[in-house]
Scaffold this motif. Structure first.
Motif, PDB file in Angstrom:
ATOM      1  N   GLN A  61       0.821  -1.202   0.000  1.00 56.61           N
ATOM      2  CA  GLN A  61       0.000   0.000   0.000  1.00 56.61           C
ATOM      3  C   GLN A  61       0.859   1.259   0.000  1.00 56.61           C
ATOM      4  O   GLN A  61       0.550   2.231  -0.700  1.00 56.61           O
ATOM      5  CB  GLN A  61      -0.925   0.014   1.218  1.00 56.61           C
ATOM      6  CG  GLN A  61      -1.869   1.211   1.268  1.00 56.61           C
ATOM      7  CD  GLN A  61      -2.795   1.286   0.065  1.00 56.61           C
ATOM      8  OE1 GLN A  61      -3.385   0.279  -0.316  1.00 56.61           O
ATOM      9  NE2 GLN A  61      -2.924   2.458  -0.524  1.00 56.61           N
ATOM     10  N   LEU A  62       1.942   1.236   0.766  1.00 51.59           N
ATOM     11  CA  LEU A  62       2.820   2.406   0.811  1.00 51.59           C
ATOM     12  C   LEU A  62       3.408   2.689  -0.571  1.00 51.59           C
ATOM     13  O   LEU A  62       3.482   3.847  -1.007  1.00 51.59           O
ATOM     14  CB  LEU A  62       3.932   2.174   1.835  1.00 51.59           C
ATOM     15  CG  LEU A  62       4.821   3.369   2.178  1.00 51.59           C
ATOM     16  CD1 LEU A  62       4.007   4.537   2.691  1.00 51.59           C
ATOM     17  CD2 LEU A  62       5.867   2.964   3.210  1.00 51.59           C
ATOM     18  N   ILE A  63       3.787   1.642  -1.270  1.00 51.92           N
ATOM     19  CA  ILE A  63       4.318   1.786  -2.625  1.00 51.92           C
ATOM     20  C   ILE A  63       3.257   2.365  -3.567  1.00 51.92           C
ATOM     21  O   ILE A  63       3.568   3.149  -4.473  1.00 51.92           O
ATOM     22  CB  ILE A  63       4.808   0.417  -3.149  1.00 51.92           C
ATOM     23  CG1 ILE A  63       6.063  -0.011  -2.386  1.00 51.92           C
ATOM     24  CG2 ILE A  63       5.083   0.456  -4.647  1.00 51.92           C
ATOM     25  CD1 ILE A  63       6.377  -1.481  -2.533  1.00 51.92           C
ATOM     26  N   ALA A  64       2.001   1.989  -3.341  1.00 50.39           N
ATOM     27  CA  ALA A  64       0.909   2.434  -4.217  1.00 50.39           C
ATOM     28  C   ALA A  64       0.545   3.900  -4.022  1.00 50.39           C
ATOM     29  O   ALA A  64      -0.159   4.481  -4.853  1.00 50.39           O
ATOM     30  CB  ALA A  64      -0.326   1.558  -3.990  1.00 50.39           C
ATOM     31  N   LEU A  91      12.510  -0.662  -2.432  1.00 50.45           N
ATOM     32  CA  LEU A  91      13.357   0.328  -3.096  1.00 50.45           C
ATOM     33  C   LEU A  91      13.278   0.261  -4.619  1.00 50.45           C
ATOM     34  O   LEU A  91      13.341   1.298  -5.299  1.00 50.45           O
ATOM     35  CB  LEU A  91      14.801   0.169  -2.631  1.00 50.45           C
ATOM     36  CG  LEU A  91      15.056   0.512  -1.160  1.00 50.45           C
ATOM     37  CD1 LEU A  91      16.472   0.111  -0.755  1.00 50.45           C
ATOM     38  CD2 LEU A  91      14.821   1.989  -0.886  1.00 50.45           C
ATOM     39  N   ALA A  92      13.107  -0.938  -5.160  1.00 48.81           N
ATOM     40  CA  ALA A  92      13.023  -1.083  -6.616  1.00 48.81           C
ATOM     41  C   ALA A  92      11.673  -0.632  -7.168  1.00 48.81           C
ATOM     42  O   ALA A  92      11.522  -0.490  -8.391  1.00 48.81           O
ATOM     43  CB  ALA A  92      13.282  -2.535  -7.016  1.00 48.81           C
ATOM     44  N   LYS A  93      10.712  -0.386  -6.268  1.00 46.27           N
ATOM     45  CA  LYS A  93       9.348  -0.085  -6.714  1.00 46.27           C
ATOM     46  C   LYS A  93       8.922   1.357  -6.459  1.00 46.27           C
ATOM     47  O   LYS A  93       7.789   1.734  -6.754  1.00 46.27           O
ATOM     48  CB  LYS A  93       8.361  -1.043  -6.032  1.00 46.27           C
ATOM     49  CG  LYS A  93       8.597  -2.499  -6.436  1.00 46.27           C
ATOM     50  CD  LYS A  93       7.563  -3.412  -5.828  1.00 46.27           C
ATOM     51  CE  LYS A  93       7.790  -4.865  -6.278  1.00 46.27           C
ATOM     52  NZ  LYS A  93       6.759  -5.769  -5.730  1.00 46.27           N
ATOM     53  N   VAL A  94       9.805   2.154  -5.879  1.00 45.77           N
ATOM     54  CA  VAL A  94       9.529   3.574  -5.668  1.00 45.77           C
ATOM     55  C   VAL A  94      10.665   4.383  -6.296  1.00 45.77           C
ATOM     56  O   VAL A  94      11.754   3.845  -6.527  1.00 45.77           O
ATOM     57  CB  VAL A  94       9.381   3.931  -4.169  1.00 45.77           C
ATOM     58  CG1 VAL A  94       8.207   3.190  -3.551  1.00 45.77           C
ATOM     59  CG2 VAL A  94      10.677   3.624  -3.413  1.00 45.77           C
ATOM     60  N   PRO A  95      10.439   5.665  -6.582  1.00 48.66           N
ATOM     61  CA  PRO A  95      11.537   6.503  -7.079  1.00 48.66           C
ATOM     62  C   PRO A  95      12.676   6.548  -6.064  1.00 48.66           C
ATOM     63  O   PRO A  95      12.475   6.258  -4.881  1.00 48.66           O
ATOM     64  CB  PRO A  95      10.872   7.875  -7.239  1.00 48.66           C
ATOM     65  CG  PRO A  95       9.408   7.574  -7.412  1.00 48.66           C
ATOM     66  CD  PRO A  95       9.151   6.388  -6.542  1.00 48.66           C
ATOM     67  N   PRO A  96      13.868   6.921  -6.503  1.00 51.00           N
ATOM     68  CA  PRO A  96      15.026   6.939  -5.594  1.00 51.00           C
ATOM     69  C   PRO A  96      14.788   7.803  -4.359  1.00 51.00           C
ATOM     70  O   PRO A  96      14.259   8.908  -4.450  1.00 51.00           O
ATOM     71  CB  PRO A  96      16.144   7.518  -6.462  1.00 51.00           C
ATOM     72  CG  PRO A  96      15.748   7.168  -7.866  1.00 51.00           C
ATOM     73  CD  PRO A  96      14.257   7.257  -7.884  1.00 51.00           C
ATOM     74  N   LEU A  97      15.179   7.264  -3.211  1.00 49.17           N
ATOM     75  CA  LEU A  97      15.045   7.991  -1.957  1.00 49.17           C
ATOM     76  C   LEU A  97      16.207   8.976  -1.794  1.00 49.17           C
ATOM     77  O   LEU A  97      17.235   8.863  -2.455  1.00 49.17           O
ATOM     78  CB  LEU A  97      15.028   7.021  -0.776  1.00 49.17           C
ATOM     79  CG  LEU A  97      13.673   6.430  -0.354  1.00 49.17           C
ATOM     80  CD1 LEU A  97      13.015   5.664  -1.480  1.00 49.17           C
ATOM     81  CD2 LEU A  97      13.835   5.546   0.877  1.00 49.17           C
ATOM     82  N   LYS A  98      16.027   9.907  -0.883  1.00 47.04           N
ATOM     83  CA  LYS A  98      17.126  10.811  -0.529  1.00 47.04           C
ATOM     84  C   LYS A  98      18.301  10.002   0.005  1.00 47.04           C
ATOM     85  O   LYS A  98      19.464  10.266  -0.327  1.00 47.04           O
ATOM     86  CB  LYS A  98      16.653  11.832   0.507  1.00 47.04           C
ATOM     87  CG  LYS A  98      17.703  12.859   0.898  1.00 47.04           C
ATOM     88  CD  LYS A  98      17.122  13.878   1.873  1.00 47.04           C
ATOM     89  CE  LYS A  98      18.163  14.925   2.253  1.00 47.04           C
ATOM     90  NZ  LYS A  98      17.591  15.939   3.200  1.00 47.04           N
ATOM     91  N   ALA A  99      17.996   9.003   0.817  1.00 48.41           N
ATOM     92  CA  ALA A  99      19.014   8.081   1.326  1.00 48.41           C
ATOM     93  C   ALA A  99      18.319   6.841   1.858  1.00 48.41           C
ATOM     94  O   ALA A  99      17.198   6.912   2.365  1.00 48.41           O
ATOM     95  CB  ALA A  99      19.844   8.726   2.423  1.00 48.41           C
TER      96      ALA A  99
END
Length: 247
Positions: free
Chosen positions: A50-53, A90-98
């Motif tokens: 859900q968080l990814i969505a 991580l592979a399913k969301v845009p790149p994080l700040k860190a």
């Protein structure tokens, strides 16, 4: 401690993921960034889905830590929590700040020091956690260390914890489960502004009852969540079955 009970793991995860997204967006709006802790394991599948969505999170403003990792387990192993987070989040969301992942293949004490130095520079806005069948919080098995101020510590996994990891299919035999891990400490978890605790499945019903209704004790590590000012436990009907009031 707030309790929310749902009819299924999917409904539980949808609610937990949506609530986490609200808190992340609020932190970004208020502070320009959000700092989060993510858990792993079967209990987090639906919450992370859900968080990814959630499409309205600016992930480039999010800093992520995670709870724990086995010592000596390669990142290519099916049970690696680094592998889990890389592939399932991580592979399913845009790149994080860190994204600060726990490396269990390096020298453990040095890795605890590295992560400890990093996390103490950040105030955590929201932590997503679960509860083990033995009541553990992260890999803080009973009797958990409620006193250490160190953010990350080396822990011994008890027999019930190792049996759970095998039972969930991460390892073929209990003898294959590592006996040691690096874990975020209890006190560090409690420093989070908000805690979202996702606990589906009837296997966790006894642990949930001890967490919610037992007096706070390091023999029931997750019971410490009772002391947190902004912790919500998301349960399904099976995991809530033993509560005195499970409706």
């Amino acid at each position: 401690m707030n309790i929310k009970t749902f009819n299924s793991p999917r409904q539980l995860g949808e609610a937990a993921g949506k609530d986490a997204a609200v808190l992340i967006r609020e932190a970004i709006e208020k502070n320009g960034s959000a700092h989060i802790i993510l858990a792993t394991g079967a209990s987090q599948f639906e919450t992370l889905n859900q968080l990814i969505a959630e499409k309205s999170i600016d992930w480039s403003k999010v800093v992520m830590f995670h709870l724990d990792e086995y010592i000596g387990l390669p990142a290519t192993h099916n049970a690696s929590f680094r592998k889990y987070l890389q592939e399932r989040f991580l592979a399913k969301v845009p790149p994080l700040k860190a994204a600060y992942l726990v490396n269990g293949e390096t020298e453990p004490a040095a890795e605890c020091a590295r992560l400890g130095e990093l996390i103490t520079k950040h105030a955590i806005d929201v932590a997503l956690v679960g509860i083990g069948e033995n009541g553990h919080l992260a890999f803080n098995d009973p009797p958990a260390d409620f006193e250490t101020e160190e953010p990350y510590i080396i822990v011994e996994l008890d027999a019930q914890c190792r049996k759970q990891q095998m039972g969930e299919g991460w390892f073929p035999f209990v003898e294959d489960v590592p006996r040691k891990a690096i874990s975020m400490s209890v006190k560090q978890i409690l420093k989070s502004k908000y805690i979202i605790c996702s606990v589906p499945d009837g296997r966790k019903a006894t642990a949930v009852k001890n967490t919610v209704e037992h007096a706070v004790s390091n023999l029931y590590p997750a019971s410490i969540l009772q002391t947190h000012p902004a912790c919500t436990c998301y349960l399904d009907r099976m995991s809530a079955a033993f509560l005195s009031n499970s409706n």
